[in-house]
Design an enzyme around this catalytic site. Structure first.
Site, PDB file in Angstrom:
ATOM      1  NE  ARG A  84      -2.524  -7.243   2.304  1.00  0.00           N
ATOM      2  CZ  ARG A  84      -1.585  -6.490   2.858  1.00  0.00           C
ATOM      3  NH1 ARG A  84      -0.808  -6.964   3.771  1.00  0.00           N
ATOM      4  NH2 ARG A  84      -1.443  -5.231   2.494  1.00  0.00           N
ATOM      5  CB  THR A  85      -3.769  -8.913  -4.109  1.00  0.00           C
ATOM      6  OG1 THR A  85      -4.577  -8.359  -3.077  1.00  0.00           O
ATOM      7  CG2 THR A  85      -4.652  -9.637  -5.089  1.00  0.00           C
TER       8      THR A  85
ATOM      9  CG  HIS B 209     -10.105  -7.182  -4.082  1.00  0.00           C
ATOM     10  ND1 HIS B 209      -9.538  -8.317  -4.617  1.00  0.00           N
ATOM     11  CD2 HIS B 209      -9.131  -6.598  -3.324  1.00  0.00           C
ATOM     12  CE1 HIS B 209      -8.287  -8.408  -4.197  1.00  0.00           C
ATOM     13  NE2 HIS B 209      -8.023  -7.377  -3.418  1.00  0.00           N
TER      14      HIS B 209
HETATM   15  C1  NCD Z   1      -7.495  -4.175  -0.510  1.00  0.00           C
HETATM   16  C2  NCD Z   1      -7.607  -3.612  -1.920  1.00  0.00           C
HETATM   17  O1  NCD Z   1      -6.616  -3.589  -2.663  1.00  0.00           O
HETATM   18  O2  NCD Z   1      -8.716  -3.261  -2.273  1.00  0.00           O
HETATM   19  N1  NCD Z   1      -6.248  -4.777  -0.290  1.00  0.00           N
HETATM   20  C3  NCD Z   1      -6.134  -6.111  -0.584  1.00  0.00           C
HETATM   21  O3  NCD Z   1      -6.103  -6.506  -1.715  1.00  0.00           O
HETATM   22  N2  NCD Z   1      -6.097  -6.968   0.433  1.00  0.00           N
HETATM   23  C4  NCD Z   1      -7.853  -3.217   0.529  1.00  0.00           C
HETATM   24  C5  NCD Z   1      -7.189  -1.865   0.564  1.00  0.00           C
HETATM   25  O4  NCD Z   1      -6.321  -1.552  -0.250  1.00  0.00           O
HETATM   26  O5  NCD Z   1      -7.554  -1.105   1.455  1.00  0.00           O
END
Ligand code: NCD
Length: 303
Positions: A51-52, A129
């Site tokens: 996603r990111t 994050h």
């Molecule tokens: C999160 C992360 O990478 O911290 N994922 C994200 O970027 N949406 C959450 C996770 O990995 O559990």
């Protein structure tokens, strides 16, 4: 030049402006389709992500810009021993802005000290994050209409979950926020978060281990995955991984307007039967994340 390393790098007013810009982008995407023409974002991902990274790349493409980067440290010169400081020096020659994810806490901060382009922390170890937090704030503000006077349950891995740490940091600045921290004793929020963030800001919170007992009083339930990659031994992970599973039996005990958020990826902690409940907004959160990253790229490039 500005970076985004922690949600606190922006004031409450600046976050408000950024969310307003994200809402304008949501409603008038055409207005922004050439806003970053000729600009490049570098996505430097030393840790797995779906996603990111794709969300940053989509955000830049939606703004008419271009994307370079790597999605695996093994395919970059990090595998030959190159330092983050050296990598960012050369990336500064190629791109106008960069998003970095790294397993080591503080790596994006180190990068920012050697960079001539804005650096965005896209997740550093178990620390922060901040862009997930911007997506969380946009989701809550858009669907609840406010960021204040809310009781927020954070459930799961509060020890290693960086999204939880960033979200708490951001929300303690609003009036009337209460947290219910739901986790097994082993995965409680770190001491520094309690002392330096919750207590220092005189925020009301309780630590509990039962989701059933807590769910009825929540306006927001933020579910998280147990962070397998940050455990020191597999036995502990296996013992704790399914400590909470949100299903319809639990949802039936919640307020009719409670929202369920999750930064994703989900493993077992939300049963798929919950996906069809209108209170489950974790896929909407993914869409808001693109708007908010578009707003962030624009803001940092114009600063
Ligand atoms: C999160 C992360 O990478 O911290 N994922 C994200 O970027 N949406 C959450 C996770 O990995 O559990």
């Amino acid at each position: 030049m500005r970076h985004l390393l922690s949600p606190l790098d922006f004031s409450v007013e600046e976050i408000n402006d950024l969310l307003d810009l994200a809402v304008d982008i949501e409603h008038n995407p055409d207005k922004y389709k050439d806003a970053c023409k000729g600009k490049k974002i570098a996505t430097l991902f030393y840790e797995p992500s779906t996603r990111t990274r794709l969300s940053f790349e989509t955000a830049m493409l939606n703004l008419g810009g271009n994307v370079i980067g790597f999605s695996d440290a093994n395919s970059s010169s990090a595998s030959k021993g190159e330092s983050v400081a050296d990598t960012i020096r050369l990336i500064s020659c190629y791109a106008d802005i960069c998003a970095m994810r790294h397993p080591k806490e503080g790596a994006p901060l180190v990068a920012s000290l050697h960079s001539t382009i804005p650096v965005i922390n896209a997740g550093d170890g178990g620390h922060q994050h901040p862009t997930q937090t911007l997506a969380d704030l946009m989701t809550i503000r858009s669907l609840k209409g406010r960021l204040d006077h809310l009781t927020i349950g954070l459930c799961g891995d509060l020890k290693f979950g960086r999204t939880v740490h960033s979200l708490i940091n951001a929300l303690v600045r609003y009036e009337g926020i209460k947290f219910v921290l739901i986790s097994p004793p082993e995965l409680r929020i770190p001491g520094y978060m309690k002392e330096e963030v919750l207590d220092a800001n005189h925020v009301e919170y309780e630590e509990v281990s039962s989701l059933d007992e807590a769910i009825g009083k929540l306006d927001i339930l933020y579910m998280t995955r147990v962070q397998k990659e940050r455990f020191f031994n597999e036995e502990d992970y296996i013992r704790l991984k399914d400590c909470y599973i949100l299903d319809m039996t639990k949802m039936n005990m919640a307020k009719p307007d409670m929202l369920v958020l999750h930064p994703l990826p989900r493993v077992n902690e939300i049963a798929v039967e919950v996906d069809n409940d209108p209170r489950a907004v974790y896929f909407k959160q993914v869409q808001y994340a693109v708007y908010v990253r578009m707003a962030l790229i624009l803001t940092l490039l114009n600063s």
